[in-house]
Design a protein around this motif. Structure first.
Motif, PDB file in Angstrom:
ATOM      1  N   ARG A  97       0.826  -1.212   0.000  1.00 43.30           N
ATOM      2  CA  ARG A  97       0.000   0.000   0.000  1.00 43.30           C
ATOM      3  C   ARG A  97       0.856   1.256   0.000  1.00 43.30           C
ATOM      4  O   ARG A  97       1.952   1.274   0.579  1.00 43.30           O
ATOM      5  N   PRO A  98       0.376   2.337  -0.636  1.00 46.52           N
ATOM      6  CA  PRO A  98       1.105   3.605  -0.571  1.00 46.52           C
ATOM      7  C   PRO A  98       0.967   4.230   0.812  1.00 46.52           C
ATOM      8  O   PRO A  98      -0.090   4.115   1.453  1.00 46.52           O
ATOM      9  N   VAL A  99       2.032   4.868   1.269  1.00 44.94           N
ATOM     10  CA  VAL A  99       2.046   5.505   2.587  1.00 44.94           C
ATOM     11  C   VAL A  99       2.475   6.952   2.421  1.00 44.94           C
ATOM     12  O   VAL A  99       3.383   7.266   1.641  1.00 44.94           O
ATOM     13  N   ILE A 100       1.811   7.835   3.159  1.00 41.27           N
ATOM     14  CA  ILE A 100       2.093   9.269   3.102  1.00 41.27           C
ATOM     15  C   ILE A 100       2.275   9.781   4.519  1.00 41.27           C
ATOM     16  O   ILE A 100       1.427   9.533   5.384  1.00 41.27           O
ATOM     17  N   ALA A 101       3.371  10.479   4.773  1.00 42.21           N
ATOM     18  CA  ALA A 101       3.621  11.094   6.080  1.00 42.21           C
ATOM     19  C   ALA A 101       3.544  12.610   5.935  1.00 42.21           C
ATOM     20  O   ALA A 101       4.176  13.186   5.044  1.00 42.21           O
TER      21      ALA A 101
END
Length: 597
Positions: free
Chosen positions: A435-439
């Motif tokens: 899954r793509p992860v964004i911080a």
């Protein structure tokens, strides 16, 4: 050669299904590190840049996987460094097990190097279960109980293993006096339901109400469908505590968004005007954002009785699993024919999102930080995981990010510590490499430790089937949340010596590690930058130069309050005029639709 205690420890972790241990080495755990080598690195030793980051990564992994996170550190300083991450786990009710080394037993009590009284040090953070293992036969029960306690109590636990014991031959517990066996790994949790009479009492309260409000927290995550159905029957609006932000989609017209100082205006209005309050799986602490005491009849559902009735004088308190309890409650509710309250809630929600879009469109120098999250919301994949750090960027995460689909998100909700945004993202990638992860991280947190953890991302990125891990830095060269708190608390102007940050090229540092890097210093670059980062074939840092004077004005703030703060700031704030202009331009969007600059 016989298995050592260290060998058995890793074997038992594998039996529990543990795939990663987030750690940093040191001679206090050399025996265990040796065992990793002998076990062909199974479970995987994931090396953080600092023990605190190892603990945060374990917390992020646990939050997004639903499984226990394991962190490990050496004796003395390593064990000390884990504490902040472990307190984050404790306050947010996250299952984490810390394994820490200790001075050899033969040297204990001799003021030996790195000897720290770890049982005293850890007795608060690991209050549910903390044990020092001093003989091999003790290990299975101690480790199993640490994991079972962490999972069942949703808390951190700790295992202290002296350095010399790790290297001794392992021998299992016997069927003998003063030896304690253990059962095979596995845990089936209960799904308790309150007595039917209590369910009936809760139904009476909800059926009698005409303006029902629901507040959900992370404890409602498994009960999203039940919450939605109850909201439909009762005509309620649903507000979300920050840790429950991802429980229900913001596309639902009756979901009012976050509550509290970082919350939305429709959530404020929902609590201000309701006559009935249902709290599900939330320990939201700020009573001033709940209905006036005596205004609303209250029902609360929580699996842990010690958190019942703490924040509001609720009339019916149901201790039980949120999903099972709501399912028992649903057949007893009568659908409300008068939908005027629901129409009011939905009108307020629609008006709020229009206001958010206008506020994000207000011109700023160089980029409006609200636009950073609003532009993300328009493009975010429906299976993304979002982590947020603590700081002014948290305001925009709380208010501007629209949850939909299967999006998951979290932050340090209760400890509200700086620094977990990037390690949470790493933990999320290990939990869900597909899954793509964004911080979403402020530059203060990025300088504190996020930069170093970019090295960790670069090191392990090849393990992630979906390469997308976007670290978005709100680059304003200011410890912005504290700056605004200084201004709000008595109108003190910004103190530049404490608040200003050194200017850093975050994109340049990322580029030096072989990561993707995009610098944004003009508003018209923002949408394209998000699209590029979210379609990249490698982790990417988005370095967005933001205006520090865009105010995180609470949604319930009046023009009079804004005016008062502005007058106080004029006492000597270095950017007073720009600050006031941005505040007025932002606040006016609530009253003058279409006005942008």
């Amino acid at each position: 050669m016989a298995d050592t205690v260290g060998d058995y420890l890793l074997r038992r972790l594998r039996e529990w299904g543990v795939e990663e241990v987030f750690a940093y080495p040191g001679d206090g755990i050399n025996g265990i590190v040796t065992s990793f080598g002998k076990a062909d690195n199974r479970p995987r030793f994931v090396q953080a840049r600092h023990e605190e980051m190892a603990a945060f990564t374990a917390v992020g992994y646990a939050k997004f996987s639903g499984r226990v996170g394991i962190c490990m550190a050496t004796s003395g300083p390593g064990a000390i460094h884990l504490l902040n991450g472990l307190y984050d786990a404790k306050l947010d009710h996250v299952p984490v097990v810390a394994i820490v080394g200790q001075t050899a037993r033969s040297a204990m009590g001799g003021s030996y190097q790195q000897e720290v009284d770890l049982q005293t040090l850890y007795k608060d953070v690991a209050s549910e279960y903390l044990v020092e293992v001093n003989v091999a036969e003790q290990l299975p029960n101690a480790l199993d109980r640490a994991i079972r306690t962490a999972e069942s109590r949703r808390c951190p636990t700790a295992l202290i293993i002296p350095a010399d014991l790790q290297e001794e031959a392992y021998s299992p517990p016997q069927h003998a006096f003063k030896q304690v066996p253990s059962s095979p790994p596995g845990l089936v949790g209960p799904r308790p339901v309150p007595d039917e009479a209590d369910i009936d009492a809760a139904a009476e309260v909800l059926n009698a109400g005409t303006r029902v409000a629901i507040l959900i927290g992370q404890g409602a995550r498994g009960a999203a469908e039940e919450v939605r159905r109850i909201a439909e029957i009762t005509g309620a609006g649903v507000a979300k505590a920050l840790l429950g932000k991802d429980v229900l989609s913001d596309d639902l017209p009756f979901v009012t968004g976050s509550i509290g100082l970082l919350g939305t205006r429709p959530s404020y209005e929902l609590m201000r005007d309701c006559d009935t309050l249902l709290i599900v799986g939330s320990n939201f602490p700020y009573a001033q954002f709940l209905p006036e005491f005596g205004q609303a009849r209250g029902v609360q559902i929580d699996h842990d009785g010690k958190f019942i009735g703490m924040r509001y004088p609720t009339e019916v308190n149901l201790v039980g699993d949120s999903t099972a309890t709501l399912r028992a409650l649903l057949p007893k509710l009568v659908k409300k024919s008068d939908r005027s309250w629901r129409r009011t809630v939905e009108k307020n929600v629609a008006s709020w999102w229009a206001t958010v879009d206008r506020e994000a469109g207000v011109a700023a120098k160089p980029v409006n930080p609200m636009a950073v999250v609003s532009e993300l919301s328009r493009r975010i994949p429906s299976n993304a995981i979002v982590t947020a750090d603590s700081g002014s960027s948290t305001n925009w995460y709380a208010r501007n990010l629209r949850i939909h689909g299967d999006i998951r998100s979290s932050l340090s909700g209760t400890l509200a510590t700086m620094g977990p945004g990037v390690p949470y993202a790493i933990g999320a990638k290990f939990a869900h490499p597909e899954r793509p992860v964004i911080a979403l991280v402020g530059d203060g947190a990025m300088q504190m430790n996020g930069l170093a953890e970019l090295i960790t991302i670069a090191r392990y990125r090849h393990l992630w089937s979906d390469p997308r891990c976007v670290i978005c830095v709100f680059h304003n060269n200011d410890l912005n949340q504290v700056t605004w708190e200084l201004r709000a608390m008595g109108g003190a102007p910004k103190f530049e010596e404490s608040q200003n940050l050194p200017d850093v090229d975050y994109a340049g540092f990322a580029r030096s590690l072989g990561l993707g890097a995009i610098t944004v210093d003009k508003p018209n670059q923002l949408g394209t930058a998000w699209e590029t980062a979210l379609s990249a074939d490698k982790p990417t840092v988005l370095d967005v130069h933001c205006d520090p004077e865009v105010p995180p004005i609470p949604p319930h703030a009046t023009f009079e309050q804004v005016k008062s703060a502005a007058e106080a700031v004029l006492k000597g704030d270095p950017n007073a005029l720009h600050l006031i202009a941005q505040g007025v331009k932002t606040k006016i969007q609530e009253f003058l639709p279409g006005r942008r600059d």
